[in-house]
Design a protein around this motif. Structure first.
Motif, PDB file in Angstrom:
ATOM      1  N   ASP A 143      19.566 141.175  47.257  1.00  0.00           N
ATOM      2  CA  ASP A 143      19.459 140.477  46.126  1.00  0.00           C
ATOM      3  C   ASP A 143      19.479 139.172  46.122  1.00  0.00           C
ATOM      4  O   ASP A 143      18.987 138.116  45.422  1.00  0.00           O
ATOM      5  N   TYR A 182      16.211 138.257  47.050  1.00  0.00           N
ATOM      6  CA  TYR A 182      15.583 137.945  45.592  1.00  0.00           C
ATOM      7  C   TYR A 182      15.512 136.650  45.014  1.00  0.00           C
ATOM      8  O   TYR A 182      14.702 135.934  44.620  1.00  0.00           O
ATOM      9  N   ILE A 204      13.663 133.778  46.663  1.00  0.00           N
ATOM     10  CA  ILE A 204      12.238 133.657  46.525  1.00  0.00           C
ATOM     11  C   ILE A 204      12.165 133.099  45.196  1.00  0.00           C
ATOM     12  O   ILE A 204      11.279 132.237  44.866  1.00  0.00           O
ATOM     13  N   THR A 205      12.634 133.677  44.198  1.00  0.00           N
ATOM     14  CA  THR A 205      12.805 133.022  42.680  1.00  0.00           C
ATOM     15  C   THR A 205      12.806 131.677  43.031  1.00  0.00           C
ATOM     16  O   THR A 205      12.129 130.699  42.201  1.00  0.00           O
ATOM     17  N   ASN A 230      10.032 129.652  44.553  1.00  0.00           N
ATOM     18  CA  ASN A 230       9.079 129.741  43.852  1.00  0.00           C
ATOM     19  C   ASN A 230       9.154 128.685  42.609  1.00  0.00           C
ATOM     20  O   ASN A 230       8.190 127.601  42.603  1.00  0.00           O
ATOM     21  N   LEU A 284       9.076 129.778  50.661  1.00  0.00           N
ATOM     22  CA  LEU A 284       8.562 130.924  50.064  1.00  0.00           C
ATOM     23  C   LEU A 284       7.790 131.979  50.946  1.00  0.00           C
ATOM     24  O   LEU A 284       7.957 133.122  51.032  1.00  0.00           O
ATOM     25  N   TRP A 285       6.949 131.280  51.864  1.00  0.00           N
ATOM     26  CA  TRP A 285       6.351 132.294  52.815  1.00  0.00           C
ATOM     27  C   TRP A 285       7.478 133.016  53.726  1.00  0.00           C
ATOM     28  O   TRP A 285       7.159 134.335  53.628  1.00  0.00           O
ATOM     29  N   THR A 321       9.216 135.732  51.532  1.00  0.00           N
ATOM     30  CA  THR A 321       8.376 136.848  51.096  1.00  0.00           C
ATOM     31  C   THR A 321       8.033 137.623  52.198  1.00  0.00           C
ATOM     32  O   THR A 321       7.809 138.890  52.301  1.00  0.00           O
ATOM     33  N   ARG A 322       7.592 137.039  53.374  1.00  0.00           N
ATOM     34  CA  ARG A 322       7.266 137.800  54.685  1.00  0.00           C
ATOM     35  C   ARG A 322       8.383 138.748  54.986  1.00  0.00           C
ATOM     36  O   ARG A 322       8.144 139.749  55.577  1.00  0.00           O
ATOM     37  N   ILE A 356      10.351 140.072  53.392  1.00  0.00           N
ATOM     38  CA  ILE A 356      10.370 141.408  52.473  1.00  0.00           C
ATOM     39  C   ILE A 356       9.316 142.457  52.719  1.00  0.00           C
ATOM     40  O   ILE A 356       9.484 143.394  53.101  1.00  0.00           O
ATOM     41  N   ALA A 357       7.993 141.847  53.247  1.00  0.00           N
ATOM     42  CA  ALA A 357       7.060 142.722  53.684  1.00  0.00           C
ATOM     43  C   ALA A 357       7.333 143.214  55.055  1.00  0.00           C
ATOM     44  O   ALA A 357       7.008 144.350  55.261  1.00  0.00           O
ATOM     45  N   ILE A 416       8.884 146.503  54.183  1.00  0.00           N
ATOM     46  CA  ILE A 416       8.168 147.505  53.728  1.00  0.00           C
ATOM     47  C   ILE A 416       7.518 148.087  54.992  1.00  0.00           C
ATOM     48  O   ILE A 416       7.174 149.226  54.758  1.00  0.00           O
ATOM     49  N   PHE A 450      14.274 149.387  48.018  1.00  0.00           N
ATOM     50  CA  PHE A 450      14.117 148.738  46.550  1.00  0.00           C
ATOM     51  C   PHE A 450      14.672 149.261  45.218  1.00  0.00           C
ATOM     52  O   PHE A 450      14.856 148.821  44.539  1.00  0.00           O
ATOM     53  N   ILE A 477      14.199 151.925  43.581  1.00  0.00           N
ATOM     54  CA  ILE A 477      12.940 152.286  42.574  1.00  0.00           C
ATOM     55  C   ILE A 477      13.144 153.635  42.244  1.00  0.00           C
ATOM     56  O   ILE A 477      13.406 154.694  43.113  1.00  0.00           O
ATOM     57  N   LYS A 517      13.187 142.335  39.610  1.00  0.00           N
ATOM     58  CA  LYS A 517      13.979 140.865  39.611  1.00  0.00           C
ATOM     59  C   LYS A 517      12.769 140.075  40.026  1.00  0.00           C
ATOM     60  O   LYS A 517      12.820 138.733  39.847  1.00  0.00           O
ATOM     61  N   LEU A 518      11.823 140.570  40.560  1.00  0.00           N
ATOM     62  CA  LEU A 518      10.682 139.537  41.096  1.00  0.00           C
ATOM     63  C   LEU A 518       9.383 139.873  40.369  1.00  0.00           C
ATOM     64  O   LEU A 518       9.050 140.913  39.728  1.00  0.00           O
ATOM     65  N   ILE A 526       3.721 139.359  48.336  1.00  0.00           N
ATOM     66  CA  ILE A 526       4.605 139.830  49.597  1.00  0.00           C
ATOM     67  C   ILE A 526       3.560 140.980  50.062  1.00  0.00           C
ATOM     68  O   ILE A 526       3.395 141.116  51.537  1.00  0.00           O
ATOM     69  N   TYR A 568       0.826 140.524  53.302  1.00  0.00           N
ATOM     70  CA  TYR A 568       1.245 140.523  54.573  1.00  0.00           C
ATOM     71  C   TYR A 568       0.897 141.982  55.270  1.00  0.00           C
ATOM     72  O   TYR A 568       1.243 142.174  56.438  1.00  0.00           O
ATOM     73  N   LEU A 569       0.491 142.886  54.573  1.00  0.00           N
ATOM     74  CA  LEU A 569       0.916 144.150  54.926  1.00  0.00           C
ATOM     75  C   LEU A 569      -0.682 144.885  55.169  1.00  0.00           C
ATOM     76  O   LEU A 569      -1.480 144.266  54.718  1.00  0.00           O
TER      77      LEU A 569
END
Lengths: 169, 457
Positions: free
Chosen positions: A104, A107, A110-111, A114, A122-123, A126-127, A129-130, A133, A145, A147, B3-4, B12, B15-16
């Motif tokens: 949270d 997020y 990042i917001t 941005n 930002l880099w 976001t990286r 989070i990547a 994944i 996440f 989802i 949220k994003l 994001i 990068y993958l």
């Protein structure tokens, strides 16, 4: 003008929930958005300028952002070009440590990055989070996440069919 | 995740790698949409694979060429959804494929112009593919099938090819051959057909062929036909000649180029009246051709040395290639005088056959000698009008000692172009000598091999 800090006067910013933070001009100029604002004030304006209101950033996030920009005010890496090219690979251990926070917060960071237009932050975020994944299965990504599985049974069947096709030996 | 905003997610995902992007498309509808709609992510996918060298996917800017190997069939499916319509050259090569996989890839690539199947020795899952399954109607494409399971024809019949090249297909079962025939029956625009090393040990091949009448009643009219090294076994109840005849009967009037061999005792004479447009003829050793017939349209002929008397049939030929197949230097005397009957020979290509008694040919301007051990200099003494000379791998050219070269240039005062392909060393001083002696020389090049690595320019 203050003799001790001739080129780096104090600046104040106010978060969306009304908390005021003090930082220096050099740090705050890392934000492209604020840099634009200050440039529009004109000559001699900085000292007399009031606190800058930041409607889209709450106090918790702003605190984190300020911590980051103060640490990086003299040494900003990687450069904007490297970020654009996605060639930057090196992560400062301090940054690595700094980014240890829950999703949270991440997020929000990042917001904020941005909105404030801080490319390096930002880099980094976001990286981050990547990296979360990377090497995860679709199910793992979903739970990471939070989802919801929004496939209809037909779609699941279609995806499975596709997978079957994919995993052909 | 709500949220994003989408553009942040897209950042994001940048990068993958491909594997992770593929997983993301299976997470949720939204993620799938983000990956699918981003051109840069598609590009990223392809670049990623190029880097890892896991397959030979060649990602030019618009991904025109694609090779599908075994390993990444899965990933290709997803890549192809992005770039499928850009691909114009598509190659499948691996010993093992599922027929339906090929079909699905083809369905995603709608603009293929060149389609190749190489060395797919086993296709499986054929039964899963219904008889109506076919690929998109690729118009004017070129199809090449090299050493493949002929069941590939089961899905190819939708293609409208203009050029087809089949090499080394073994029709082990007559049903496979039926698929091939039904592919041929669908063709309308086919103009170039090449069939090489066609094996047909399947029983009843001939019955299938004659009962179907497909090859004898095709919709297409060929301009160019090549049938080489085809071996039909007697068990098939059909000979290569019969197979060839089935084909020829329908095509002979439009043919401009014909190359065929292994047609033992095939009587070409009967067809000669009908070949009105033929220009380029490669006559096989086994074919019968009466030397009383004249084919005045033919301008380009390839002929094996023992069959040189056929040249009488082509009075207007301008380009002749004489091959040394079946040539026995001990026994055969080359009848070079036959060439004097052809008054328009402009270019002559000769593979290592004896040059003794080579006549003077006033019309001859270009001469190419291939694979000679000893080049006879008399040929140049008798033909001082030569303007272009090419030596290909003539081993004892003695370029080093330059003897032959010096003799040549003493005769050839009109020489404009000299090309040498050799694996031996070249003596630059000899070449300098050539330059001095031939004032008209415009082009002088020495290549190390036929891939044209230039040694001396």
């Amino acid at each position: 003008m203050d003799i001790d800090r001739p080129s780096d006067p104090q600046v104040s910013v106010v978060s969306s929930d009304g908390t005021m933070f003090h930082t220096t001009l050099k740090s705050i100029l890392l934000s492209g958005t604020i840099k634009d604002m200050i440039e529009h004030i004109g000559e001699g304006g900085v000292e007399n300028m009031g606190a800058i209101p930041l409607q889209n950033v709450d106090s918790k996030t702003l605190e984190i952002v300020i911590k980051w920009i103060e640490h990086h005010k003299d040494n900003i890496q990687p450069t904007s070009e490297e970020i654009k090219d996605k060639t930057a690979d090196f992560i400062d251990p301090w940054d690595e440590n700094f980014l240890e926070m829950d999703l949270d917060k991440l997020y929000n960071l990042i917001t904020a990055a941005n909105y404030l237009n801080i490319p390096q932050l930002l880099w980094l975020s976001t990286r981050k989070i990547a990296m979360l994944i990377k090497n995860r299965t679709p199910q793992e990504i979903r739970s990471l996440f939070n989802i919801e599985d929004d496939w209809t049974p037909q779609e699941i069947e279609a995806v499975q069919k596709e997978n079957q096709w994919c995993e052909e030996k | 995740m709500s949220k994003l905003p989408e553009e942040i997610w897209r950042e994001i995902f940048q990068y993958l790698g491909a594997r992770d992007l593929l997983n993301l498309t299976r997470v949720s509808r939204k993620f799938r949409e983000i990956v699918n709609t981003s051109q840069s992510l598609a590009a990223k996918l392809t670049l990623c694979f190029e880097k890892r060298k896991r397959n030979s996917y060649i990602g030019r800017r618009r991904y025109r060429k694609l090779n599908v190997g075994y390993i990444d069939v899965s990933v290709h499916y997803n890549i192809l959804r992005f770039v499928g319509s850009d691909i114009t050259q598509l190659t499948f090569s691996y010993y093992n494929f599922k027929l339906d996989s090929i079909r699905q890839v083809l369905m995603l690539c709608s603009n293929v112009k060149t389609l190749r199947f190489k060395e797919i020795q086993h296709l499986h899952g054929v039964a899963d593919v219904g008889s109506n399954a076919a690929v998109p109607c690729y118009k004017n494409c070129e199809i090449e099938v090299v050493q493949c399971d002929p069941r590939i024809f089961k899905i190819l019949k939708g293609c409208r090819a203009k050029k087809v090249h089949f090499t080394c297909c073994e029709f082990a079962h007559r049903h496979y051959f039926l698929d091939f025939l039904s592919f041929m029956s669908m063709q309308e625009d086919l103009s170039h057909f090449i069939l090489e090393e066609f094996f047909g040990p399947c029983v009843g091949l001939g019955l299938v062929l004659f009962n179907n009448d497909i090859l004898a009643n095709t919709k297409f009219r060929l301009k160019s036909l090549t049938m080489k090294s085809n071996q039909l076994s007697p068990y098939g109840h059909i000979s290569s000649v019969q197979f060839f005849e089935q084909f020829m009967n329908n095509q002979i009037e439009t043919l401009e180029e014909l190359e065929a061999d292994q047609l033992h005792d095939f009587d070409f004479t009967a067809y000669l009246q009908q070949c009105k447009k033929i220009k380029n003829l490669n006559v096989g050793i086994d074919m019968r051709l009466s030397s009383k017939q004249f084919l005045s349209e033919v301008t380009k002929v390839e002929v094996e040395q023992p069959r040189m008397n056929l040249l009488r049939c082509f009075p207007n030929v301008t380009e002749v290639k004489i091959l040394n197949t079946y040539y026995d230097p001990q026994r055969d005397i080359v009848k070079w005088n036959l060439l004097t009957k052809c008054n328009f020979i402009h270019k002559l290509i000769i593979e290592d056959v004896s040059l003794d008694d080579f006549p003077s040919l006033p019309s001859l301007k270009c001469l190419q000698l291939e694979f000679y051990i000893n080049v006879d200099s008399k040929i140049f003494a008798r033909n001082p009008q030569l303007e272009e000379v090419t030596f290909i791998e003539c081993r004892d050219m003695r370029i080093r000692k330059s003897k032959v070269l010096k003799i040549i240039v003493d005769y050839l005062k009109d020489l404009r172009s000299l090309t040498i392909v050799t694996s031996s060393k070249v003596d630059p001083s000899a070449l300098q000598y050539v330059k001095q002696k031939c004032p008209k020389l415009k082009y002088l090049k020495v290549f190390k091999d036929l891939d044209c690595e230039i040694l001396w320019n």
